[in-house]
Scaffold this motif. Structure first.
Motif, short mmCIF file in Angstrom:
data_model
loop_
_atom_site.label_atom_id
_atom_site.label_comp_id
_atom_site.label_asym_id
_atom_site.label_seq_id
_atom_site.Cartn_x
_atom_site.Cartn_y
_atom_site.Cartn_z
N ASP A 120 6.80 12.73 9.53
CA ASP A 120 6.22 12.45 8.49
C ASP A 120 6.96 10.90 7.83
O ASP A 120 7.96 10.26 7.62
CB ASP A 120 7.92 13.63 8.04
CG ASP A 120 7.77 14.19 8.38
OD1 ASP A 120 6.77 15.52 9.08
OD2 ASP A 120 8.51 15.42 8.28
N ALA A 121 6.00 11.07 6.57
CA ALA A 121 6.07 9.51 6.28
C ALA A 121 5.85 8.21 6.99
O ALA A 121 6.85 7.44 6.38
CB ALA A 121 7.27 9.56 4.73
N VAL A 122 5.50 8.48 7.30
CA VAL A 122 5.27 6.89 8.20
C VAL A 122 3.70 5.94 7.89
O VAL A 122 3.60 4.97 8.75
CB VAL A 122 5.11 6.95 9.88
CG1 VAL A 122 5.89 7.89 10.27
CG2 VAL A 122 3.93 7.91 10.57
N LEU A 123 2.77 6.99 7.58
CA LEU A 123 1.70 5.87 7.02
C LEU A 123 1.17 5.36 5.54
O LEU A 123 1.91 6.03 4.64
CB LEU A 123 0.27 7.13 7.76
CG LEU A 123 0.07 6.78 8.75
CD1 LEU A 123 -0.86 8.39 9.40
CD2 LEU A 123 -0.32 5.85 10.01
N GLY A 124 0.46 4.55 5.57
CA GLY A 124 0.62 3.88 4.15
C GLY A 124 -0.42 4.50 3.92
O GLY A 124 -1.41 4.25 2.86
N ALA A 125 -1.87 4.77 4.89
CA ALA A 125 -3.51 5.34 4.26
C ALA A 125 -3.91 6.18 5.14
O ALA A 125 -3.76 5.81 6.93
CB ALA A 125 -4.11 4.00 4.40
N VAL B 157 2.63 13.35 6.43
CA VAL B 157 2.18 11.49 7.38
C VAL B 157 2.41 10.86 6.16
O VAL B 157 2.26 9.22 6.47
CB VAL B 157 1.13 11.61 8.38
CG1 VAL B 157 1.59 13.45 9.40
CG2 VAL B 157 0.38 11.50 7.47
N LEU B 158 1.87 10.77 5.22
CA LEU B 158 1.90 9.34 4.24
C LEU B 158 3.07 8.85 3.66
O LEU B 158 3.96 10.18 2.99
CB LEU B 158 0.88 9.85 2.53
CG LEU B 158 -1.25 9.26 3.23
CD1 LEU B 158 -0.99 9.89 2.21
CD2 LEU B 158 -0.97 8.44 3.61
N PRO C 23 5.37 7.89 0.63
CA PRO C 23 5.55 8.08 -0.76
C PRO C 23 4.47 7.23 -1.47
O PRO C 23 4.82 5.61 -1.29
CB PRO C 23 6.80 8.65 -1.13
CG PRO C 23 7.12 9.14 -0.38
CD PRO C 23 6.46 8.00 0.54
N GLY C 24 3.88 6.89 -2.38
CA GLY C 24 2.68 6.08 -2.65
C GLY C 24 1.60 5.87 -1.74
O GLY C 24 0.94 5.06 -2.28
N GLY C 25 1.37 6.42 -0.97
CA GLY C 25 0.45 5.88 0.26
C GLY C 25 -0.64 7.12 -0.11
O GLY C 25 -0.78 7.53 -1.70
N THR C 26 -2.07 6.29 0.23
CA THR C 26 -3.12 6.31 -0.15
C THR C 26 -4.53 7.05 0.66
O THR C 26 -4.33 7.05 2.17
CB THR C 26 -4.14 4.82 -1.14
OG1 THR C 26 -3.43 4.38 -1.21
CG2 THR C 26 -5.96 5.46 -0.65
N PHE C 27 -4.95 8.44 0.06
CA PHE C 27 -5.84 8.90 0.91
C PHE C 27 -7.04 9.02 0.65
O PHE C 27 -7.60 9.00 -0.74
CB PHE C 27 -5.50 10.85 0.98
CG PHE C 27 -6.18 11.59 1.34
CD1 PHE C 27 -6.48 11.10 2.82
CD2 PHE C 27 -6.72 12.66 0.93
CE1 PHE C 27 -7.84 11.98 3.48
CE2 PHE C 27 -7.60 12.67 1.70
CZ PHE C 27 -8.39 13.47 3.08
N VAL C 28 -8.01 8.13 1.15
CA VAL C 28 -9.73 8.53 1.08
C VAL C 28 -10.59 9.87 1.52
O VAL C 28 -10.87 9.28 2.73
CB VAL C 28 -9.92 6.78 0.97
CG1 VAL C 28 -11.70 7.55 0.65
CG2 VAL C 28 -9.93 6.11 0.26
N HIS C 29 -10.81 10.12 1.28
CA HIS C 29 -12.10 11.34 1.13
C HIS C 29 -13.24 10.97 0.92
O HIS C 29 -13.48 10.99 -0.70
CB HIS C 29 -10.96 12.68 0.65
CG HIS C 29 -12.43 14.16 0.91
ND1 HIS C 29 -12.45 15.06 1.43
CD2 HIS C 29 -13.39 14.03 -0.15
CE1 HIS C 29 -13.26 15.69 0.74
NE2 HIS C 29 -14.01 15.57 0.31
N ARG D 285 -0.13 9.85 -2.82
CA ARG D 285 0.81 10.90 -2.56
C ARG D 285 1.57 10.98 -3.44
O ARG D 285 2.57 9.42 -4.00
CB ARG D 285 1.43 10.20 -0.83
CG ARG D 285 2.75 11.73 -0.61
CD ARG D 285 3.45 11.53 0.56
NE ARG D 285 4.56 12.06 0.08
CZ ARG D 285 6.04 12.01 1.61
NH1 ARG D 285 5.25 11.24 2.28
NH2 ARG D 285 6.74 12.93 0.60
N ARG D 286 2.06 11.45 -4.04
CA ARG D 286 3.34 12.32 -4.85
C ARG D 286 4.70 11.83 -4.73
O ARG D 286 5.16 11.44 -3.28
CB ARG D 286 3.61 12.90 -5.96
CG ARG D 286 2.07 13.80 -6.69
CD ARG D 286 2.45 14.58 -7.54
NE ARG D 286 2.35 15.52 -7.08
CZ ARG D 286 1.61 16.65 -6.98
NH1 ARG D 286 0.52 16.63 -7.09
NH2 ARG D 286 2.58 18.23 -6.42
#
Length: 228
Positions: A99-104, A127-128, A130-136, A222-223
């Motif tokens: 949980d919550a280990v990745l920045g992107a 897995v992001l 908080p504040g991490g980025t996801f690009v679809h 991620r909120r």
């Protein structure tokens, strides 16, 4: 990875790597690379590609400064990705990451390959940090699908079917991926709602291809608090 989960791409991995990719239009005709660069930007930490396939996007990620790693269901696709980026075989709805280990995290042209993409988005949020980025980066839900005939790129024909939300192998071409492995379709409102319900706040958009767009790309963050 559950016993009932099937890796459809196992059957076409050799064709995909050795025939489909080499004969694809050179350059960036539908804006995949441009959208990734614009929405993800540069970085200096690990980035996870969900549904990495043969690892074709790893080189661009490194050019942007990121350290790519990938997860995919298909062992035969991963056999080609091996050496291009660190890989793990796994189901995108149950990522082998804490949980919550990745920045992107990124997903490149794969959401129609994933029958339960809302569940994938929930895993991405999990897995992001908080504040991490996801690009679809994905095919455009309004202009691509079994309902869309793109034989003439200047006059795409949209038939009934967009609103249904369905899986199909119907395709306007026999030279692509969809008539081989099929595709799951989500209308645009359902796709956007799935982001919000996963706890991902939409932060940027891009379209690619023309004169009628082929791809729709989205950046989400991620909120700070994600509903469970």
């Amino acid at each position: 990875m559950g016993a009932l989960t099937i890796a459809a791409y196992d059957e076409i991995a050799d064709w995909y790597e050795n025939q489909f990719l080499p004969t694809s239009t050179p350059g960036d005709p539908i804006g995949i690379r441009a959208s990734l660069a614009r929405l993800l930007g540069t970085g200096a930490e690990p980035v996870l590609e969900v549904g990495c396939g043969t690892g074709v996007h790893a080189a661009q990620l490194r050019e942007l400064g990121w350290s790519p790693m990938g997860v995919d269901l298909s062992g035969r696709m991963l056999a080609y990705a091996n050496g291009r980026l660190p890989i793990a075989q796994g189901d995108a709805t149950r990522l082998p990451i804490g949980d919550a280990v990745l920045g992107a995290v990124i997903a490149m042209m794969v959401h129609t390959d994933m029958p339960d993409y809302p569940a994938v988005l929930r895993e991405v949020a999990r897995v992001l940090r908080p504040g991490g980025t996801f690009v679809h980066v994905g095919v455009h839900p309004a202009f691509c699908g079994g309902f869309a005939d793109r034989t003439d790129p200047a006059a795409v024909i949209i038939r009934p079917g967009y609103l249904d939300g369905h899986w199909t192998k119907q395709s306007w071409t026999t030279e692509g991926v969809r008539n081989r492995v099929g595709a799951s379709h989500l209308p645009l409102p359902a796709l956007l709602q799935a982001f919000l319900e996963a706890g991902l706040e939409l932060a940027g958009f891009a379209e690619g291809g023309g004169p009628v767009p082929t791809t729709l790309s989205m950046k989400a963050v991620r909120r700070r608090a994600v509903r469970t």
